[in-house]
Design a protein around this motif. Structure first.
Motif, mmCIF file in Angstrom:
data_model
loop_
_atom_site.group_PDB
_atom_site.id
_atom_site.type_symbol
_atom_site.label_atom_id
_atom_site.label_comp_id
_atom_site.label_asym_id
_atom_site.label_seq_id
_atom_site.Cartn_x
_atom_site.Cartn_y
_atom_site.Cartn_z
ATOM 1 N N ILE A 81 86.455 -2.156 57.855
ATOM 2 C CA ILE A 81 87.246 -1.756 56.688
ATOM 3 C C ILE A 81 87.040 -2.740 55.545
ATOM 4 O O ILE A 81 86.692 -2.366 54.437
ATOM 5 C CB ILE A 81 88.744 -1.675 57.063
ATOM 6 C CG1 ILE A 81 88.927 -0.663 58.190
ATOM 7 C CG2 ILE A 81 89.578 -1.300 55.842
ATOM 8 C CD1 ILE A 81 90.263 -0.768 58.897
ATOM 9 N N LYS A 82 87.239 -4.031 55.834
ATOM 10 C CA LYS A 82 87.080 -5.077 54.820
ATOM 11 C C LYS A 82 86.048 -6.125 55.233
ATOM 12 O O LYS A 82 86.014 -7.210 54.696
ATOM 13 C CB LYS A 82 88.420 -5.752 54.543
ATOM 14 C CG LYS A 82 89.418 -4.837 53.851
ATOM 15 C CD LYS A 82 90.651 -5.589 53.425
ATOM 16 C CE LYS A 82 91.591 -4.677 52.662
ATOM 17 N NZ LYS A 82 92.808 -5.390 52.228
ATOM 18 N N GLY A 83 85.233 -5.776 56.209
ATOM 19 C CA GLY A 83 84.237 -6.706 56.706
ATOM 20 C C GLY A 83 84.580 -7.136 58.119
ATOM 21 O O GLY A 83 85.577 -6.694 58.696
ATOM 22 N N ILE A 84 83.739 -7.990 58.686
ATOM 23 C CA ILE A 84 83.882 -8.408 60.076
ATOM 24 C C ILE A 84 83.673 -9.910 60.184
ATOM 25 O O ILE A 84 82.839 -10.476 59.477
ATOM 26 C CB ILE A 84 82.848 -7.670 60.966
ATOM 27 C CG1 ILE A 84 83.108 -6.155 60.930
ATOM 28 C CG2 ILE A 84 82.856 -8.188 62.394
ATOM 29 C CD1 ILE A 84 82.042 -5.331 61.630
ATOM 30 N N ALA A 115 83.854 -9.633 67.747
ATOM 31 C CA ALA A 115 83.791 -9.199 66.355
ATOM 32 C C ALA A 115 85.158 -8.664 65.956
ATOM 33 O O ALA A 115 85.698 -7.777 66.624
ATOM 34 C CB ALA A 115 82.718 -8.131 66.190
ATOM 35 N N PHE A 116 85.716 -9.227 64.895
ATOM 36 C CA PHE A 116 87.068 -8.882 64.454
ATOM 37 C C PHE A 116 87.052 -8.285 63.049
ATOM 38 O O PHE A 116 86.323 -8.753 62.169
ATOM 39 C CB PHE A 116 87.971 -10.124 64.432
ATOM 40 C CG PHE A 116 88.066 -10.807 65.756
ATOM 41 C CD1 PHE A 116 88.850 -10.279 66.774
ATOM 42 C CD2 PHE A 116 87.361 -11.970 66.000
ATOM 43 C CE1 PHE A 116 88.941 -10.906 68.003
ATOM 44 C CE2 PHE A 116 87.444 -12.610 67.227
ATOM 45 C CZ PHE A 116 88.231 -12.074 68.228
ATOM 46 N N GLU A 117 87.901 -7.293 62.861
ATOM 47 C CA GLU A 117 88.111 -6.701 61.540
ATOM 48 C C GLU A 117 88.750 -7.745 60.631
ATOM 49 O O GLU A 117 89.658 -8.464 61.037
ATOM 50 C CB GLU A 117 89.018 -5.478 61.666
ATOM 51 C CG GLU A 117 89.443 -4.877 60.359
ATOM 52 C CD GLU A 117 88.286 -4.439 59.487
ATOM 53 O OE1 GLU A 117 88.287 -4.817 58.296
ATOM 54 O OE2 GLU A 117 87.381 -3.731 59.973
ATOM 55 N N LEU A 177 92.109 -6.513 64.990
ATOM 56 C CA LEU A 177 91.369 -5.413 65.592
ATOM 57 C C LEU A 177 90.011 -5.948 66.027
ATOM 58 O O LEU A 177 89.310 -6.592 65.246
ATOM 59 C CB LEU A 177 91.185 -4.278 64.579
ATOM 60 C CG LEU A 177 90.332 -3.098 65.030
ATOM 61 C CD1 LEU A 177 90.971 -2.377 66.209
ATOM 62 C CD2 LEU A 177 90.128 -2.139 63.870
ATOM 63 N N GLN A 178 89.660 -5.695 67.274
ATOM 64 C CA GLN A 178 88.401 -6.195 67.826
ATOM 65 C C GLN A 178 87.449 -5.037 68.069
ATOM 66 O O GLN A 178 87.832 -3.993 68.600
ATOM 67 C CB GLN A 178 88.660 -6.942 69.131
ATOM 68 C CG GLN A 178 87.432 -7.598 69.704
ATOM 69 C CD GLN A 178 87.750 -8.473 70.909
ATOM 70 O OE1 GLN A 178 88.857 -8.976 71.044
ATOM 71 N NE2 GLN A 178 86.785 -8.651 71.763
ATOM 72 N N GLN A 200 99.281 1.139 61.388
ATOM 73 C CA GLN A 200 97.973 1.066 62.029
ATOM 74 C C GLN A 200 96.877 0.928 60.974
ATOM 75 O O GLN A 200 96.991 1.451 59.871
ATOM 76 C CB GLN A 200 97.720 2.331 62.851
ATOM 77 C CG GLN A 200 98.640 2.486 64.033
ATOM 78 C CD GLN A 200 98.373 1.429 65.093
ATOM 79 O OE1 GLN A 200 97.255 1.071 65.361
ATOM 80 N NE2 GLN A 200 99.440 0.928 65.679
ATOM 81 N N LEU A 201 95.807 0.237 61.344
ATOM 82 C CA LEU A 201 94.654 0.142 60.458
ATOM 83 C C LEU A 201 93.960 1.500 60.410
ATOM 84 O O LEU A 201 93.869 2.190 61.423
ATOM 85 C CB LEU A 201 93.665 -0.900 60.978
ATOM 86 C CG LEU A 201 94.123 -2.349 60.938
ATOM 87 C CD1 LEU A 201 93.105 -3.243 61.633
ATOM 88 C CD2 LEU A 201 94.331 -2.822 59.526
#
Length: 150
Positions: free
Chosen positions: A70-73, A85-87, A135-136, A28-29
């Motif tokens: 976590i690393k941007g969107i 909007a996605f991870e 992840l959205q 999991q993230l």
């Protein structure tokens, strides 16, 4: 006796199948709070004025993510007043330093060049080893402001 043998055989078969399926489980993230507001009239987000237009909110230089996540969107306009909007952290091996999803230069899909996973502009897996979609985050529009939250 025959019923007992059948039950034991079925139980053994189920345990073998269950054990074998754990190889496909992806980690999991990690959770991180997201609370971003974009001014849609800003020239910086001009791509979001068109359907299927997308912008990347990159991570900051100090390890803090400017756009949240976590690393941007990656933000994609799906239709009038509908945004997703996605991870950017790829769900396949998310703890790998190179697990970063980017918008393909064609603008038609997203990809992680590290593992080779590809995702549609709706965040669904279209290729590569990832078994999970991106992840959205939740989005809402209030006037000319796009809010991204989890």
């Amino acid at each position: 006796m025959r019923i007992l043998s059948l039950l034991l055989g079925t139980g053994l078969l189920l345990s073998i199948v269950a054990c074998g399926s754990t190889n496909n489980v992806q980690p999991q993230l990690p959770y991180t709070p997201v609370n971003v507001a974009l001014q849609l009239t800003s020239q910086q987000y001009a791509a979001l004025r068109n359907v299927n237009g997308a912008v990347v909110l990159p991570s900051g230089s100090s390890g803090r993510v400017d756009g949240g996540g976590i690393k941007g969107i990656i933000v994609v306009r799906q239709a009038d007043n509908t945004y997703r909007a996605f991870e950017r952290n790829c769900p396949y091996q998310p703890y790998s330093a190179c697990a970063l999803v980017s918008l393909d230069p064609s603008g038609l899909f997203m990809k992680d060049t590290c593992c080779g996973s590809q995702f549609s502009l709706q965040g669904q897996v279209t290729g590569g080893p990832s078994g999970l979609p991106l992840l959205q985050y939740n989005t809402s529009v209030q006037g000319t402001q796009l809010n991204i939250l989890n």
